[in-house]
Design a protein around this motif. Structure first.
Motif, PDB file in Angstrom:
ATOM      1  N   THR A   1      43.892  41.814  36.847  1.00  0.00           N
ATOM      2  CA  THR A   1      44.050  40.511  37.485  1.00  0.00           C
ATOM      3  C   THR A   1      45.361  40.442  38.262  1.00  0.00           C
ATOM      4  O   THR A   1      45.422  39.870  39.357  1.00  0.00           O
ATOM      5  CB  THR A   1      44.011  39.391  36.426  1.00  0.00           C
ATOM      6  OG1 THR A   1      42.760  39.433  35.736  1.00  0.00           O
ATOM      7  CG2 THR A   1      44.149  38.025  37.070  1.00  0.00           C
ATOM      8  N   ALA A   2      46.412  41.026  37.705  1.00  0.00           N
ATOM      9  CA  ALA A   2      47.723  41.008  38.360  1.00  0.00           C
ATOM     10  C   ALA A   2      47.693  41.753  39.695  1.00  0.00           C
ATOM     11  O   ALA A   2      48.228  41.273  40.702  1.00  0.00           O
ATOM     12  CB  ALA A   2      48.776  41.619  37.436  1.00  0.00           C
ATOM     13  N   LEU A   3      47.060  42.903  39.708  1.00  0.00           N
ATOM     14  CA  LEU A   3      47.012  43.687  40.944  1.00  0.00           C
ATOM     15  C   LEU A   3      46.117  43.005  41.986  1.00  0.00           C
ATOM     16  O   LEU A   3      46.424  43.006  43.182  1.00  0.00           O
ATOM     17  CB  LEU A   3      46.516  45.104  40.663  1.00  0.00           C
ATOM     18  CG  LEU A   3      47.016  46.187  41.636  1.00  0.00           C
ATOM     19  CD1 LEU A   3      48.535  46.232  41.647  1.00  0.00           C
ATOM     20  CD2 LEU A   3      46.470  47.556  41.236  1.00  0.00           C
ATOM     21  N   ALA A   4      45.021  42.427  41.515  1.00  0.00           N
ATOM     22  CA  ALA A   4      44.146  41.687  42.429  1.00  0.00           C
ATOM     23  C   ALA A   4      44.874  40.470  42.997  1.00  0.00           C
ATOM     24  O   ALA A   4      44.776  40.167  44.197  1.00  0.00           O
ATOM     25  CB  ALA A   4      42.876  41.252  41.703  1.00  0.00           C
ATOM     26  N   ALA A   5      45.608  39.777  42.133  1.00  0.00           N
ATOM     27  CA  ALA A   5      46.358  38.604  42.567  1.00  0.00           C
ATOM     28  C   ALA A   5      47.380  38.971  43.639  1.00  0.00           C
ATOM     29  O   ALA A   5      47.592  38.231  44.605  1.00  0.00           O
ATOM     30  CB  ALA A   5      47.059  37.951  41.381  1.00  0.00           C
ATOM     31  N   ARG A   6      48.000  40.120  43.482  1.00  0.00           N
ATOM     32  CA  ARG A   6      48.992  40.581  44.466  1.00  0.00           C
ATOM     33  C   ARG A   6      48.344  40.763  45.841  1.00  0.00           C
ATOM     34  O   ARG A   6      48.938  40.419  46.865  1.00  0.00           O
ATOM     35  CB  ARG A   6      49.615  41.889  43.990  1.00  0.00           C
ATOM     36  CG  ARG A   6      50.728  42.414  44.887  1.00  0.00           C
ATOM     37  CD  ARG A   6      51.398  43.634  44.261  1.00  0.00           C
ATOM     38  NE  ARG A   6      52.462  44.140  45.120  1.00  0.00           N
ATOM     39  CZ  ARG A   6      52.280  45.016  46.112  1.00  0.00           C
ATOM     40  NH1 ARG A   6      51.056  45.475  46.376  1.00  0.00           N
ATOM     41  NH2 ARG A   6      53.297  45.431  46.837  1.00  0.00           N
ATOM     42  N   GLN A   7      47.136  41.299  45.861  1.00  0.00           N
ATOM     43  CA  GLN A   7      46.424  41.474  47.127  1.00  0.00           C
ATOM     44  C   GLN A   7      46.104  40.128  47.769  1.00  0.00           C
ATOM     45  O   GLN A   7      46.266  39.932  48.972  1.00  0.00           O
ATOM     46  CB  GLN A   7      45.133  42.268  46.902  1.00  0.00           C
ATOM     47  CG  GLN A   7      45.342  43.716  46.519  1.00  0.00           C
ATOM     48  CD  GLN A   7      46.059  44.493  47.612  1.00  0.00           C
ATOM     49  OE1 GLN A   7      45.718  44.401  48.786  1.00  0.00           O
ATOM     50  NE2 GLN A   7      47.060  45.256  47.230  1.00  0.00           N
ATOM     51  N   TYR A   8      45.646  39.186  46.945  1.00  0.00           N
ATOM     52  CA  TYR A   8      45.310  37.866  47.465  1.00  0.00           C
ATOM     53  C   TYR A   8      46.550  37.139  47.985  1.00  0.00           C
ATOM     54  O   TYR A   8      46.496  36.440  49.007  1.00  0.00           O
ATOM     55  CB  TYR A   8      44.652  37.019  46.375  1.00  0.00           C
ATOM     56  CG  TYR A   8      43.179  37.317  46.156  1.00  0.00           C
ATOM     57  CD1 TYR A   8      42.241  37.038  47.144  1.00  0.00           C
ATOM     58  CD2 TYR A   8      42.720  37.841  44.948  1.00  0.00           C
ATOM     59  CE1 TYR A   8      40.893  37.291  46.953  1.00  0.00           C
ATOM     60  CE2 TYR A   8      41.372  38.111  44.744  1.00  0.00           C
ATOM     61  CZ  TYR A   8      40.459  37.826  45.750  1.00  0.00           C
ATOM     62  OH  TYR A   8      39.131  38.079  45.555  1.00  0.00           O
ATOM     63  N   LEU A   9      47.670  37.281  47.288  1.00  0.00           N
ATOM     64  CA  LEU A   9      48.892  36.590  47.677  1.00  0.00           C
ATOM     65  C   LEU A   9      49.345  36.965  49.079  1.00  0.00           C
ATOM     66  O   LEU A   9      49.965  36.163  49.781  1.00  0.00           O
ATOM     67  CB  LEU A   9      50.012  36.896  46.673  1.00  0.00           C
ATOM     68  CG  LEU A   9      49.940  36.174  45.328  1.00  0.00           C
ATOM     69  CD1 LEU A   9      51.027  36.675  44.387  1.00  0.00           C
ATOM     70  CD2 LEU A   9      50.071  34.673  45.517  1.00  0.00           C
ATOM     71  N   LYS A  10      49.050  38.180  49.483  1.00  0.00           N
ATOM     72  CA  LYS A  10      49.466  38.643  50.799  1.00  0.00           C
ATOM     73  C   LYS A  10      48.567  38.122  51.921  1.00  0.00           C
ATOM     74  O   LYS A  10      48.923  38.213  53.094  1.00  0.00           O
ATOM     75  CB  LYS A  10      49.478  40.184  50.835  1.00  0.00           C
ATOM     76  CG  LYS A  10      50.526  40.806  49.926  1.00  0.00           C
ATOM     77  CD  LYS A  10      50.652  42.301  50.146  1.00  0.00           C
ATOM     78  CE  LYS A  10      49.402  43.056  49.757  1.00  0.00           C
ATOM     79  NZ  LYS A  10      49.576  44.527  49.879  1.00  0.00           N
ATOM     80  N   ASN A  11      47.399  37.573  51.557  1.00  0.00           N
ATOM     81  CA  ASN A  11      46.417  37.218  52.580  1.00  0.00           C
ATOM     82  C   ASN A  11      45.870  35.796  52.494  1.00  0.00           C
ATOM     83  O   ASN A  11      45.263  35.314  53.452  1.00  0.00           O
ATOM     84  CB  ASN A  11      45.227  38.187  52.518  1.00  0.00           C
ATOM     85  CG  ASN A  11      45.610  39.611  52.838  1.00  0.00           C
ATOM     86  OD1 ASN A  11      45.683  40.000  53.990  1.00  0.00           O
ATOM     87  ND2 ASN A  11      45.874  40.408  51.797  1.00  0.00           N
ATOM     88  N   VAL A  12      46.068  35.129  51.356  1.00  0.00           N
ATOM     89  CA  VAL A  12      45.449  33.815  51.149  1.00  0.00           C
ATOM     90  C   VAL A  12      46.515  32.801  50.728  1.00  0.00           C
ATOM     91  O   VAL A  12      47.387  33.099  49.920  1.00  0.00           O
ATOM     92  CB  VAL A  12      44.356  33.897  50.045  1.00  0.00           C
ATOM     93  CG1 VAL A  12      43.696  32.534  49.854  1.00  0.00           C
ATOM     94  CG2 VAL A  12      43.302  34.938  50.423  1.00  0.00           C
TER      95      VAL A  12
END
Length: 255
Positions: free
Chosen positions: A58-69
């Motif tokens: 979840t942490a790694l997925a969240a990091r990806q989302y934070l950069k784009n959403v």
């Protein structure tokens, strides 16, 4: 522990991370696999150990989302705090009682969700702005209490429930719902991990390798969700909900 058991658990963790990053529900993959492969362990130890890879993915997925959403940090701060406490309490209850009585209720709820998502083609297609700040905050707190407690107590499907809550109660589209759900899910996972660490329930030889694989799956799933957008997430959401229905249906009716 046999090496093949760790390998199978890691494969399950990778696919769980992938699915969870897109629309939640990764626990529906790794939890039953772990229960089958680790039949001699206490349920609390299995669930507690699985919370660590869930957190990492979840942490790694969240990091990806934070950069784009775009993220609503003010709202999420409140939700995360409430969800953390609720998950902690749910996990504490898990160490004391059995949770099978929840499954018939969840079967009914998920049936309604699946039918509604399939029929209403524009469900989660765009953000709805018709909520006042106070009403949105109230819905957010209620959602965090119930879903946070559920995640600590039972777990599988939490990400999907969070996405559903963000779409139906808070008016988010699927992409923003998935992104914001990841942040709340981090809090629920951390609340459970905190409790299970205090209780000494986590088996780190299982949790650590699964965490690496879950994180890899989460990274890949988040990138795909961001690239494909709302319609892809909607379809994936429906697939996961139907899978959840089958899973709970088997538990309740034995088919």
């Amino acid at each position: 522990m046999e090496p093949y058991v760790i390998i199978l658990l890691c494969l399950a963790a990778f696919f769980a991370g992938f699915v969870d990053a897109i629309v939640g529900g990764g626990g529906l993959i790794q939890t039953p696999v772990a229960m089958i492969l680790l039949p001699n362990l206490a349920v609390a130890s299995v669930i507690g150990s699985l919370k660590v890879p869930s957190f990492s993915g979840t942490a790694l997925a969240a990091r990806q989302y934070l950069k784009n959403v775009e993220i609503n940090w003010k709202l999420l701060s409140v939700m995360a705090a409430v969800a953390f406490v609720s998950a902690f309490l749910g996990s504490n209850l898990l160490t004391l009682v059995h949770n099978d009585f929840m499954k018939p209720l969840l079967l009914i709820v998920l049936s309604v969700i699946a039918v509604y998502t399939f029929i209403k083609k524009d469900f989660g297609a765009h953000q709805i702005k018709a909520y006042s700040s106070k009403k949105q905050l109230l819905f957010a707190v209620v959602m965090s209490v119930f879903i946070g407690f559920y995640d600590g107590f039972i777990g599988p499907g939490t990400g999907s429930f969070l996405v559903l809550g963000f779409v139906t109660l808070l008016g988010f589209d699927f992409l923003h719902a998935s992104a914001n759900a990841k942040m709340v899910n981090l809090a629920t996972n951390f609340g459970s991990i905190f409790l299970f660490v205090l209780k000494g329930k986590i088996i780190w030889t299982i949790a650590v390798p699964m965490s690496v694989c879950n994180a890899c799956g989460g990274w890949l799933g988040a990138k795909l969700a961001i690239k494909k957008g709302n319609q892809f997430i909607r379809v994936f959401f429906l697939i996961v909900v139907i899978g959840t229905l089958i899973r709970f249906g088997y538990d309740v009716f034995g088919f």
